[in-house]
Design a protein around this motif. Structure first.
Motif, mmCIF file in Angstrom:
data_model
loop_
_atom_site.group_PDB
_atom_site.id
_atom_site.type_symbol
_atom_site.label_atom_id
_atom_site.label_comp_id
_atom_site.label_asym_id
_atom_site.label_seq_id
_atom_site.Cartn_x
_atom_site.Cartn_y
_atom_site.Cartn_z
ATOM 1 N N ASP A 1 0.850 -1.190 0.000
ATOM 2 C CA ASP A 1 0.000 0.000 0.000
ATOM 3 C C ASP A 1 0.886 1.240 0.000
ATOM 4 O O ASP A 1 1.202 1.805 1.052
ATOM 5 C CB ASP A 1 -0.932 -0.024 1.216
ATOM 6 N N VAL A 2 1.306 1.642 -1.181
ATOM 7 C CA VAL A 2 2.242 2.758 -1.320
ATOM 8 C C VAL A 2 1.640 4.048 -0.773
ATOM 9 O O VAL A 2 2.331 4.831 -0.113
ATOM 10 C CB VAL A 2 2.686 2.917 -2.796
ATOM 11 N N ASN A 3 0.354 4.277 -1.010
ATOM 12 C CA ASN A 3 -0.267 5.510 -0.499
ATOM 13 C C ASN A 3 -0.232 5.571 1.022
ATOM 14 O O ASN A 3 0.019 6.642 1.591
ATOM 15 C CB ASN A 3 -1.698 5.650 -1.011
ATOM 16 N N ALA A 4 -0.470 4.459 1.686
ATOM 17 C CA ALA A 4 -0.399 4.435 3.155
ATOM 18 C C ALA A 4 1.032 4.696 3.620
ATOM 19 O O ALA A 4 1.246 5.394 4.617
ATOM 20 C CB ALA A 4 -0.913 3.102 3.694
ATOM 21 N N MET A 5 2.010 4.153 2.904
ATOM 22 C CA MET A 5 3.408 4.405 3.252
ATOM 23 C C MET A 5 3.714 5.894 3.132
ATOM 24 O O MET A 5 4.309 6.496 4.030
ATOM 25 C CB MET A 5 4.344 3.600 2.339
ATOM 26 N N LEU A 6 3.299 6.495 2.024
ATOM 27 C CA LEU A 6 3.590 7.907 1.787
ATOM 28 C C LEU A 6 2.928 8.808 2.826
ATOM 29 O O LEU A 6 3.481 9.849 3.188
ATOM 30 C CB LEU A 6 3.149 8.313 0.385
ATOM 31 N N ALA A 7 1.768 8.417 3.314
ATOM 32 C CA ALA A 7 1.057 9.227 4.316
ATOM 33 C C ALA A 7 1.864 9.367 5.608
ATOM 34 O O ALA A 7 1.622 10.291 6.389
ATOM 35 C CB ALA A 7 -0.315 8.615 4.601
ATOM 36 N N MET A 8 2.819 8.483 5.813
ATOM 37 C CA MET A 8 3.632 8.522 7.042
ATOM 38 C C MET A 8 4.970 9.221 6.834
ATOM 39 O O MET A 8 5.830 9.181 7.706
ATOM 40 C CB MET A 8 3.848 7.091 7.538
ATOM 41 N N THR A 9 5.165 9.837 5.658
ATOM 42 C CA THR A 9 6.447 10.469 5.348
ATOM 43 C C THR A 9 6.270 11.966 5.093
ATOM 44 O O THR A 9 5.174 12.427 4.770
ATOM 45 C CB THR A 9 7.095 9.836 4.104
ATOM 46 N N THR A 10 7.386 12.676 5.207
ATOM 47 C CA THR A 10 7.391 14.095 4.858
ATOM 48 C C THR A 10 7.498 14.223 3.334
ATOM 49 O O THR A 10 7.941 13.279 2.662
ATOM 50 C CB THR A 10 8.581 14.829 5.516
ATOM 51 N N PRO A 11 7.102 15.359 2.770
ATOM 52 C CA PRO A 11 7.201 15.531 1.316
ATOM 53 C C PRO A 11 8.631 15.352 0.785
ATOM 54 O O PRO A 11 8.814 14.924 -0.349
ATOM 55 C CB PRO A 11 6.714 16.963 1.087
ATOM 56 N N ASP A 12 9.629 15.671 1.624
ATOM 57 C CA ASP A 12 11.033 15.567 1.183
ATOM 58 C C ASP A 12 11.716 14.319 1.757
ATOM 59 O O ASP A 12 12.877 14.353 2.115
ATOM 60 C CB ASP A 12 11.812 16.822 1.564
ATOM 61 N N ILE A 13 10.981 13.207 1.772
ATOM 62 C CA ILE A 13 11.533 11.954 2.301
ATOM 63 C C ILE A 13 12.802 11.574 1.541
ATOM 64 O O ILE A 13 12.805 11.523 0.314
ATOM 65 C CB ILE A 13 10.484 10.810 2.224
ATOM 66 N N HIS A 14 13.850 11.337 2.307
ATOM 67 C CA HIS A 14 15.113 10.866 1.723
ATOM 68 C C HIS A 14 15.293 9.407 2.138
ATOM 69 O O HIS A 14 15.310 9.095 3.328
ATOM 70 C CB HIS A 14 16.299 11.689 2.231
ATOM 71 N N TRP A 15 15.401 8.538 1.162
ATOM 72 C CA TRP A 15 15.628 7.109 1.373
ATOM 73 C C TRP A 15 17.044 6.846 0.898
ATOM 74 O O TRP A 15 17.349 7.064 -0.273
ATOM 75 C CB TRP A 15 14.622 6.325 0.534
ATOM 76 N N MET A 16 17.901 6.408 1.810
ATOM 77 C CA MET A 16 19.312 6.255 1.485
ATOM 78 C C MET A 16 19.792 4.840 1.767
ATOM 79 O O MET A 16 19.337 4.207 2.711
ATOM 80 C CB MET A 16 20.126 7.268 2.283
ATOM 81 N N SER A 17 20.729 4.401 0.958
ATOM 82 C CA SER A 17 21.373 3.103 1.148
ATOM 83 C C SER A 17 22.838 3.343 1.480
ATOM 84 O O SER A 17 23.494 4.175 0.850
ATOM 85 C CB SER A 17 21.282 2.262 -0.122
ATOM 86 N N ILE A 18 23.308 2.588 2.439
ATOM 87 C CA ILE A 18 24.705 2.678 2.840
ATOM 88 C C ILE A 18 25.366 1.356 2.501
ATOM 89 O O ILE A 18 24.856 0.286 2.848
ATOM 90 C CB ILE A 18 24.828 2.955 4.351
ATOM 91 N N SER A 19 26.490 1.424 1.795
ATOM 92 C CA SER A 19 27.258 0.222 1.515
ATOM 93 C C SER A 19 28.735 0.588 1.564
ATOM 94 O O SER A 19 29.169 1.515 0.879
ATOM 95 C CB SER A 19 26.889 -0.373 0.155
ATOM 96 N N ALA A 20 29.459 -0.116 2.399
ATOM 97 C CA ALA A 20 30.887 0.140 2.606
ATOM 98 C C ALA A 20 31.089 1.631 2.880
ATOM 99 O O ALA A 20 30.607 2.131 3.872
ATOM 100 C CB ALA A 20 31.710 -0.365 1.444
#
Length: 141
Positions: free
Chosen positions: A38-57
């Motif tokens: 449910d992408v819409n439900a996920m988005l409802a819990m985030t700020t408009p400027d949600i930053h999703w980051m991956s860390i590797s090494a």
């Protein structure tokens, strides 16, 4: 004067604990929405400027910087991995941060696969603003 300070301190600690518990519940709901795809439900819990980051090494990759980018990324992911699910193996909070150990599961050629990752969620006004995902690893037992 001492009692007023003590009451203020207890109030601040209690409010901090309440926000921590609210943030934990939000991450639990976020994972539940993920499991329902449910992408819409996920988005409802985030700020408009949600930053999703991956860390590797020694690399930090910014996967998304807006809700629109997160919507596109999650929609594409769920289309390519329709069996994707996640469960929280552990969860706790500290200040504006919630940190988890998440176990992802999916089917690959009719075989159940899984991996774990540590994630850190940062909150701003009770919404998820930043997410850092650390390298995936075997979950162990």
């Amino acid at each position: 004067m001492y009692i007023k300070r003590l009451v203020l301190l207890v109030t601040l600690l209690f409010c901090g604990l309440l926000h921590g518990q609210e943030n934990i519940r939000t991450v639990e709901k976020f994972i539940d929405a993920f499991n329902r795809h449910d992408v819409n439900a996920m988005l409802a819990m985030t700020t408009p400027d949600i930053h999703w980051m991956s860390i590797s090494a020694q690399q930090l990759s910014i996967e998304t910087s807006t809700q629109a980018q997160l919507r596109d990324a999650m929609t594409s992911y769920f289309e390519s991995v329709p069996s994707a699910r996640s469960r929280l193996r552990s969860i706790d909070s500290s200040g504006a941060f919630v940190y988890t150990l998440e176990e992802a599961t999916w089917l690959s050629r009719d075989e159940q696969k899984s991996q774990c990752s540590i994630a850190v969620y940062e909150f701003n006004e009770q919404k998820i603003r930043h997410v850092w995902y650390f390298p995936a690893h075997s979950c162990g037992k």
